[in-house]
Write a protein that holds these residues in place. Structure first.
Motif, PDB file in Angstrom:
ATOM      1  N   ALA A   1      27.356 -37.870-103.772  1.00  0.00           N
ATOM      2  CA  ALA A   1      28.661 -38.479-103.519  1.00  0.00           C
ATOM      3  C   ALA A   1      29.701 -38.021-104.537  1.00  0.00           C
ATOM      4  O   ALA A   1      30.853 -37.769-104.191  1.00  0.00           O
ATOM      5  N   THR A   2      29.255 -37.889-105.788  1.00  0.00           N
ATOM      6  CA  THR A   2      30.205 -37.487-106.836  1.00  0.00           C
ATOM      7  C   THR A   2      30.873 -36.166-106.493  1.00  0.00           C
ATOM      8  O   THR A   2      32.068 -36.006-106.672  1.00  0.00           O
ATOM      9  N   GLU A   3      30.047 -35.254-105.964  1.00  0.00           N
ATOM     10  CA  GLU A   3      30.584 -33.935-105.650  1.00  0.00           C
ATOM     11  C   GLU A   3      31.557 -34.008-104.473  1.00  0.00           C
ATOM     12  O   GLU A   3      32.563 -33.315-104.435  1.00  0.00           O
ATOM     13  N   LEU A   4      31.234 -34.884-103.513  1.00  0.00           N
ATOM     14  CA  LEU A   4      32.080 -34.999-102.326  1.00  0.00           C
ATOM     15  C   LEU A   4      33.401 -35.692-102.662  1.00  0.00           C
ATOM     16  O   LEU A   4      34.440 -35.390-102.096  1.00  0.00           O
TER      17      LEU A   4
ATOM     18  N   GLN B   1      34.963 -35.663-105.496  1.00  0.00           N
ATOM     19  CA  GLN B   1      35.718 -34.991-106.535  1.00  0.00           C
ATOM     20  C   GLN B   1      37.107 -34.495-106.118  1.00  0.00           C
ATOM     21  O   GLN B   1      38.076 -34.803-106.813  1.00  0.00           O
ATOM     22  N   PRO B   2      37.237 -33.756-104.991  1.00  0.00           N
ATOM     23  CA  PRO B   2      38.557 -33.189-104.685  1.00  0.00           C
ATOM     24  C   PRO B   2      39.630 -34.253-104.543  1.00  0.00           C
ATOM     25  O   PRO B   2      40.743 -34.090-105.063  1.00  0.00           O
ATOM     26  N   SER B   3      39.303 -35.396-103.918  1.00  0.00           N
ATOM     27  CA  SER B   3      40.322 -36.408-103.662  1.00  0.00           C
ATOM     28  C   SER B   3      40.814 -37.042-104.962  1.00  0.00           C
ATOM     29  O   SER B   3      41.941 -37.489-105.055  1.00  0.00           O
ATOM     30  N   ARG B   4      39.905 -37.081-105.954  1.00  0.00           N
ATOM     31  CA  ARG B   4      40.291 -37.670-107.228  1.00  0.00           C
ATOM     32  C   ARG B   4      41.434 -36.914-107.888  1.00  0.00           C
ATOM     33  O   ARG B   4      42.220 -37.472-108.616  1.00  0.00           O
ATOM     34  N   HIS B   5      41.499 -35.614-107.623  1.00  0.00           N
ATOM     35  CA  HIS B   5      42.507 -34.800-108.280  1.00  0.00           C
ATOM     36  C   HIS B   5      43.875 -34.969-107.659  1.00  0.00           C
ATOM     37  O   HIS B   5      44.865 -34.580-108.219  1.00  0.00           O
ATOM     38  N   HIS B   6      43.918 -35.526-106.434  1.00  0.00           N
ATOM     39  CA  HIS B   6      45.209 -35.656-105.772  1.00  0.00           C
ATOM     40  C   HIS B   6      46.014 -36.825-106.281  1.00  0.00           C
ATOM     41  O   HIS B   6      45.459 -37.825-106.686  1.00  0.00           O
TER      42      HIS B   6
ATOM     43  N   ILE C   1      20.515 -28.427 -97.896  1.00  0.00           N
ATOM     44  CA  ILE C   1      21.223 -28.491 -99.186  1.00  0.00           C
ATOM     45  C   ILE C   1      22.682 -28.904 -98.988  1.00  0.00           C
ATOM     46  O   ILE C   1      23.279 -29.470 -99.876  1.00  0.00           O
ATOM     47  N   PHE C   2      23.214 -28.651 -97.793  1.00  0.00           N
ATOM     48  CA  PHE C   2      24.590 -29.090 -97.523  1.00  0.00           C
ATOM     49  C   PHE C   2      24.654 -30.618 -97.503  1.00  0.00           C
ATOM     50  O   PHE C   2      25.540 -31.231 -98.081  1.00  0.00           O
ATOM     51  N   LEU C   3      23.675 -31.244 -96.843  1.00  0.00           N
ATOM     52  CA  LEU C   3      23.673 -32.702 -96.726  1.00  0.00           C
ATOM     53  C   LEU C   3      23.208 -33.367 -98.019  1.00  0.00           C
ATOM     54  O   LEU C   3      23.395 -34.553 -98.211  1.00  0.00           O
TER      55      LEU C   3
END
Lengths: 81, 475
Positions: A71-74, A76-81, A65-67
């Motif tokens: 992509a959207t979830e992965l 996401q964090p960078s989009r906020h920066h 489930i980790f793998l």
């Protein structure tokens, strides 16, 4: 909750199967632990064996489930920066 | 249980249901109790399976527990039989039989296993019965859930959870009694001297019973059961499934009692919704066959009662097949289509494997001998010009009587056992015996020579094993 079940439940089923097959073929009295014969009671060996199988299978499910994260979830964090 | 979490809107809920593959956030079901023919069948199965499950460990046989999968001894006792790890073949055959029985019954009549015999169904049924007795019917249960915590609510809740916990503990205890002798467990109860692992497994199995039958219920069938996911591949248009007769029922709607529904342009379904209220998985059977349907037939019982009240013929919801519904078959034609290539094939394989299993059991020799040559001392020349080889014989007596066995050796001129060649083996026990075998130096060729041991029970000449091995001569 859902992720916990996804990890723990399939691994439980497979561990039960693995336990049955493994200990049908292998006598716990013939096992060695760090070079010494296992001195636990048979029931303890079976139980530890089962929990061991469960942990290994759960680790595999967890990796799955980790793998599986999309992509959207992965991204996401960078989009906020 | 829902009162703490925010209530999702129906739209959001439907979306979640599609996306989540496992354990969706759930609307708690207040399943309405049902009576009738199929409810009686379900209860009959509850009684039969649970009398067997809770009762078997208490049965005695030949001064031991009749059914015991003795893990410490690595022996399975099942009435007159004692199975050893070497008999794993029978276990494999038994699994094949179970699988084909499941295929066969599913092809004939859908999820019979799920609806009537699966432990998940059976324990849910028992737990819901307890809930009904303590908290009242589905309406009272819903009210109690919504009511603020009070002394009365606390008392009712404690009574229910307590009763569930007791039953779960008893179930866990029974489960462990299949693997660890009941007599020893009973002694542990009085002193509370359980071994740590016995206690662990009692609590483990008990908690899972509580969790699955008390809390999770239909969620287990919907999101956790592998069989629910693949059972549909065994279905075909001639499989009996629980079906809503759409042609007869639609257009559904309320009407006054006693009027002919056709005169007001309606079908036989009065849209009372009781079929949905009684469904343990919370589906509407009128939407057609769904994977959530466990085939318990509660909706059939419920609908038949409504039809009786309305003076309509029964069977608006009934066991039927896709083909029967489309082609308006009667029960005779449905039964005629039970026999078809798929069911015949499953049935034939099932019958064949069953016969093989019984034959194998009947032919099973309750004596087994393993011969191991002693590798440490190969061939040795001893007095009188004899050559000596040493063997270790593992004699497994699978009968329940202590027996004396005579050992004999053959295959070479003048071959003999040094000693009396007897061994006594206890009931369902193994005895290892070290044998020195002597052969005159001139009766074999250098290298390996074939010899054989014959092990014969003293009191039963038919109980005999012939086991080949090699005898080494020095080169």
């Amino acid at each position: 909750m859902r992720k916990w079940i996804l990890v723990l439940w399939p691994s439980f089923l497979v561990a039960a199967l693995a336990e049955g097959v493994f200990f049908t073929v292998v006598d716990p009295q013939e096992l060695y632990l760090f070079g010494k014969p296992v001195h636990y009671s048979a029931l303890a060996t079976y139980s530890i064996g089962f929990i061991g199988f469960w942990l290994v299978c759960a680790a595999s499910s967890l990796t799955t489930i980790f793998l599986q994260r999309p992509a959207t979830e992965l991204n996401q964090p960078s989009r906020h920066h | 249980m829902n009162d703490a979490s925010p209530k999702p809107s129906p739209r959001r809920d439907a979306a979640v249901d599609q996306d989540e593959v496992l354990y969706a956030p759930r609307k708690k079901l207040y399943v309405r109790a049902v009576t009738g023919l199929f409810a009686n069948w379900r209860w009959a199965l509850v009684w039969i399976t649970q009398i067997i499950f809770y009762g078997l460990p208490w049965l005695r046989w030949n001064d031991r527990q009749a059914v015991l999968f003795h893990l410490t001894e690595r022996k399975f006792y099942i009435f007159g039989w004692v199975f050893w790890p070497q008999d794993v073949f029978f276990l494999a055959i038994l699994l094949i039989i179970s699988a084909y029985a499941l295929f066969f019954f599913t092809a004939v009549a859908g999820r019979l296993w799920c609806g009537y015999a699966c432990p998940q169904t059976v324990y849910t049924e028992i737990f819901m019965w307890i809930e009904q007795k303590i908290e009242g019917d589905h309406n009272k249960r819903q009210k109690l859930d919504q009511a603020p915590m009070s002394g009365r609510k606390l008392a009712i809740r404690s009574a229910k959870y307590g009763a569930w916990a007791l039953l779960s503990l008893w179930t866990g205890f029974t489960f462990v009694a299949y693997f660890s002798p009941l007599q020893e467990l009973l002694q542990s109860v009085t002193t509370f001297g359980f071994g740590p692992w016995e206690l662990f497994w009692i609590l483990f199995y008990g908690s899972f019973t509580y969790l699955f039958a008390g809390i999770m219920r239909e969620q287990v069938c919907k999101y956790m059961c592998p069989y629910a996911r693949f059972q549909s591949v065994m279905f075909d248009p001639d499989t009996l499934v629980i079906t809503y007769d759409e042609e007869r029922g639609e257009p559904r709607g309320t009407r006054r009692k006693g009027i002919d529904p056709r005169s007001v342009g309606k079908g036989d379904c009065i849209d009372c919704g009781i079929c949905v209220q009684v469904c343990p998985t919370g589906i509407d059977i009128r939407k057609g066959l769904q994977y959530e349907c466990i085939g318990c037939a509660a909706c059939i019982d419920a609908c038949d009662q409504v039809m009786d009240k309305m003076n309509y013929p029964r069977g608006l919801i009934r066991y039927s097949t896709e083909n029967a519904l489309r082609q308006h078959w009667g029960s005779k034609e449905i039964v005629a289509h039970v026999m078809r290539p798929r069911t015949l094939l499953y049935g034939a394989v099932l019958a064949l494997v069953c016969v093989g299993f019984v034959w194998g059991l009947a032919m099973r020799e309750p004596l087994r001998v393993d011969v191991i040559r002693d590798r440490a001392s190969l061939a040795r020349e001893v007095e009188d010009g004899m050559i000596e080889n040493v063997y270790r014989l593992q004699v497994m007596n699978m009968t329940e009587a202590a027996r004396n066995f005579n050992l004999a050796v053959s295959g070479l001129e003048g071959v003999k056992i040094d000693g009396d060649g007897k061994v006594k083996v206890g009931p369902a026990a193994t005895e290892a015996v070290t044998l020195r075998v002597l052969v005159p130096y001139d009766s074999g060729k250098p290298g390996a020579n074939e010899i054989a041991f014959d092990v014969k029970a003293e009191d039963d000449p038919s109980l005999t094993v012939h086991e080949k091995t090699t005898f080494l001569f020095p080169r």
